[in-house]
Design a protein around this motif. Sequence first.
Motif, PDB file in Angstrom:
ATOM      1  N   PRO A  30      37.925  20.451  66.041  1.00  0.00           N
ATOM      2  CA  PRO A  30      38.787  19.330  65.646  1.00  0.00           C
ATOM      3  C   PRO A  30      39.530  18.753  66.850  1.00  0.00           C
ATOM      4  N   ALA A  31      39.638  17.432  66.867  1.00  0.00           N
ATOM      5  CA  ALA A  31      40.354  16.771  67.960  1.00  0.00           C
ATOM      6  C   ALA A  31      41.865  16.857  67.782  1.00  0.00           C
ATOM      7  N   GLU A  32      42.314  16.916  66.524  1.00  0.00           N
ATOM      8  CA  GLU A  32      43.750  16.958  66.247  1.00  0.00           C
ATOM      9  C   GLU A  32      44.249  18.411  66.202  1.00  0.00           C
ATOM     10  N   PRO A  33      45.503  18.625  66.591  1.00  0.00           N
ATOM     11  CA  PRO A  33      46.079  19.979  66.500  1.00  0.00           C
ATOM     12  C   PRO A  33      46.127  20.450  65.044  1.00  0.00           C
ATOM     13  N   LEU A  34      46.047  21.749  64.861  1.00  0.00           N
ATOM     14  CA  LEU A  34      46.115  22.354  63.534  1.00  0.00           C
ATOM     15  C   LEU A  34      47.448  23.068  63.349  1.00  0.00           C
ATOM     16  N   SER A  35      47.815  23.273  62.075  1.00  0.00           N
ATOM     17  CA  SER A  35      49.053  24.004  61.772  1.00  0.00           C
ATOM     18  C   SER A  35      48.857  24.785  60.485  1.00  0.00           C
ATOM     19  N   PHE A  62      42.387  33.337  73.501  1.00  0.00           N
ATOM     20  CA  PHE A  62      43.692  32.755  73.154  1.00  0.00           C
ATOM     21  C   PHE A  62      44.521  32.558  74.411  1.00  0.00           C
ATOM     22  N   VAL A  63      45.209  31.407  74.478  1.00  0.00           N
ATOM     23  CA  VAL A  63      46.112  31.093  75.591  1.00  0.00           C
ATOM     24  C   VAL A  63      47.499  30.846  75.011  1.00  0.00           C
ATOM     25  N   PRO A  64      48.517  31.626  75.403  1.00  0.00           N
ATOM     26  CA  PRO A  64      49.880  31.393  74.909  1.00  0.00           C
ATOM     27  C   PRO A  64      50.402  30.023  75.349  1.00  0.00           C
ATOM     28  N   PRO A  65      51.395  29.497  74.646  1.00  0.00           N
ATOM     29  CA  PRO A  65      51.946  28.185  75.004  1.00  0.00           C
ATOM     30  C   PRO A  65      52.487  28.174  76.429  1.00  0.00           C
ATOM     31  N   GLY A  66      52.197  27.080  77.141  1.00  0.00           N
ATOM     32  CA  GLY A  66      52.702  26.912  78.498  1.00  0.00           C
ATOM     33  C   GLY A  66      51.911  27.630  79.567  1.00  0.00           C
ATOM     34  N   LYS A  67      50.841  28.334  79.194  1.00  0.00           N
ATOM     35  CA  LYS A  67      50.037  29.063  80.164  1.00  0.00           C
ATOM     36  C   LYS A  67      48.746  28.277  80.481  1.00  0.00           C
ATOM     37  N   PRO A  68      48.186  28.454  81.694  1.00  0.00           N
ATOM     38  CA  PRO A  68      46.912  27.795  82.021  1.00  0.00           C
ATOM     39  C   PRO A  68      45.740  28.469  81.310  1.00  0.00           C
ATOM     40  N   LEU A  69      44.620  27.761  81.241  1.00  0.00           N
ATOM     41  CA  LEU A  69      43.437  28.321  80.570  1.00  0.00           C
ATOM     42  C   LEU A  69      42.953  29.592  81.243  1.00  0.00           C
ATOM     43  N   SER A  70      43.233  29.729  82.520  1.00  0.00           N
ATOM     44  CA  SER A  70      42.812  30.944  83.232  1.00  0.00           C
ATOM     45  C   SER A  70      43.568  32.179  82.758  1.00  0.00           C
ATOM     46  N   ALA A  71      44.682  31.981  82.032  1.00  0.00           N
ATOM     47  CA  ALA A  71      45.467  33.119  81.533  1.00  0.00           C
ATOM     48  C   ALA A  71      45.037  33.542  80.136  1.00  0.00           C
ATOM     49  N   SER A  72      43.892  33.066  79.670  1.00  0.00           N
ATOM     50  CA  SER A  72      43.430  33.394  78.319  1.00  0.00           C
ATOM     51  C   SER A  72      43.031  34.868  78.220  1.00  0.00           C
ATOM     52  N   ASP A 116      51.145  33.596  67.007  1.00  0.00           N
ATOM     53  CA  ASP A 116      49.792  33.052  67.001  1.00  0.00           C
ATOM     54  C   ASP A 116      49.749  31.597  67.461  1.00  0.00           C
ATOM     55  N   THR A 117      50.911  30.982  67.631  1.00  0.00           N
ATOM     56  CA  THR A 117      50.947  29.604  68.121  1.00  0.00           C
ATOM     57  C   THR A 117      50.424  29.559  69.556  1.00  0.00           C
ATOM     58  N   GLY A 118      49.483  28.635  69.821  1.00  0.00           N
ATOM     59  CA  GLY A 118      48.919  28.504  71.160  1.00  0.00           C
ATOM     60  C   GLY A 118      47.587  27.769  71.119  1.00  0.00           C
ATOM     61  N   THR A 119      46.808  27.940  72.178  1.00  0.00           N
ATOM     62  CA  THR A 119      45.500  27.276  72.311  1.00  0.00           C
ATOM     63  C   THR A 119      44.392  28.306  72.160  1.00  0.00           C
ATOM     64  N   TYR A 120      43.376  27.954  71.346  1.00  0.00           N
ATOM     65  CA  TYR A 120      42.240  28.845  71.093  1.00  0.00           C
ATOM     66  C   TYR A 120      40.987  28.218  71.705  1.00  0.00           C
ATOM     67  N   LEU A 121      40.193  29.057  72.350  1.00  0.00           N
ATOM     68  CA  LEU A 121      38.974  28.616  73.035  1.00  0.00           C
ATOM     69  C   LEU A 121      37.761  29.175  72.308  1.00  0.00           C
ATOM     70  N   VAL A 142      51.922  27.643  64.279  1.00  0.00           N
ATOM     71  CA  VAL A 142      52.338  28.377  63.088  1.00  0.00           C
ATOM     72  C   VAL A 142      53.719  27.872  62.705  1.00  0.00           C
ATOM     73  N   LEU A 143      53.827  27.288  61.521  1.00  0.00           N
ATOM     74  CA  LEU A 143      55.066  26.650  61.075  1.00  0.00           C
ATOM     75  C   LEU A 143      56.065  27.707  60.604  1.00  0.00           C
ATOM     76  N   VAL A 144      57.289  27.641  61.151  1.00  0.00           N
ATOM     77  CA  VAL A 144      58.344  28.600  60.826  1.00  0.00           C
ATOM     78  C   VAL A 144      59.613  27.828  60.478  1.00  0.00           C
TER      79      VAL A 144
END
Length: 328
Positions: A30-35, A62-72, A116-121, A142-144
Amino acid sequence: MARLSGLFLCGALLSFACQDLGIAVEVKVPAEPLSTPVGKNAELPCSYSTSVGDSFALEWSFVPPGKPLSASHPILYFTNGRVYPTGSQAKRASLLQNPPTRGVATLKLIDAHPSDTGTYLCQVNNPPDFYTNGLGLINLTVLVPPSSPLCSKSGQTSVGGSAALKCSSSQGAPRPVYNWVRLGSSPTPSPGSMVQDEVSGQLILTNLSLTYSGTYRCVATNQMGSASCELTLSVTDPSKGRVAGALIGVLLGVLLLSVAAFCLIRFQKDRRKRPKETYGGSDIREDAIAPGISEHTSMRPDSSKGLLEKPSSASSVTTTKSKLPMVV
């Protein structure tokens, strides 16, 4: 012109040949972010097109928020016909279709956590296919609901000063917005003297007066809900404090003077009631006149002889004769 047409024709033929041989890998996400709400299950769609062979491999990371893809870090692998979960999400992660050999590589997460909030590859490898677009990125939130915010204040809370009211929630996704309201029916300060920032949760109050005193409520809100906190602001007037201090000093002075006057009056009354000193009948006074001597007789001490000197005039001395009868 003929040369350009020849190059275009060769490119088209090469592309057709590559597609026919299945030597391209394409991943779609998906092009749009999921929640998803916290505690619910989440599905991260991923599909691919390739000629699946013995070297086919799928990896979710998985890449945590604010981290580069290399930190997956990996979540699970699929290779050699088996799924290998790994990492902190291993017990909650699975494939919607297992084995994922029919073009569907969707990841399923149960009991979504705020972490679980972050970027998934989603990455597909199928050597010796050419990798045209073998990687897909999905952003998940993840909505809180906002946690109960903490209200605080700072600054000079006296007439003419400025104060800052702060409100902040430790949890909440998406990030809450904050709104300050004043409770009660007291007059509302002028809009220009109240400035609030909905992002930081700060309310600035300037040129304070006594009418600013009261209870203020901060409400933190996002699409999952809201929470609030309250605080009381008391604006003081230093001039009234000085007047009150002077008045107290005057009252203390009057009280001390009253106590002193009362003690003096009491002392005078006690002194008047005290009985006077008197002489008894048996007391001998130093200036008493000896019997037989007239009160007019004067005795002068002779400093040279140490005796009382009798006056030379006999007429000034009167002898008292006994009136008792004589017995023969």
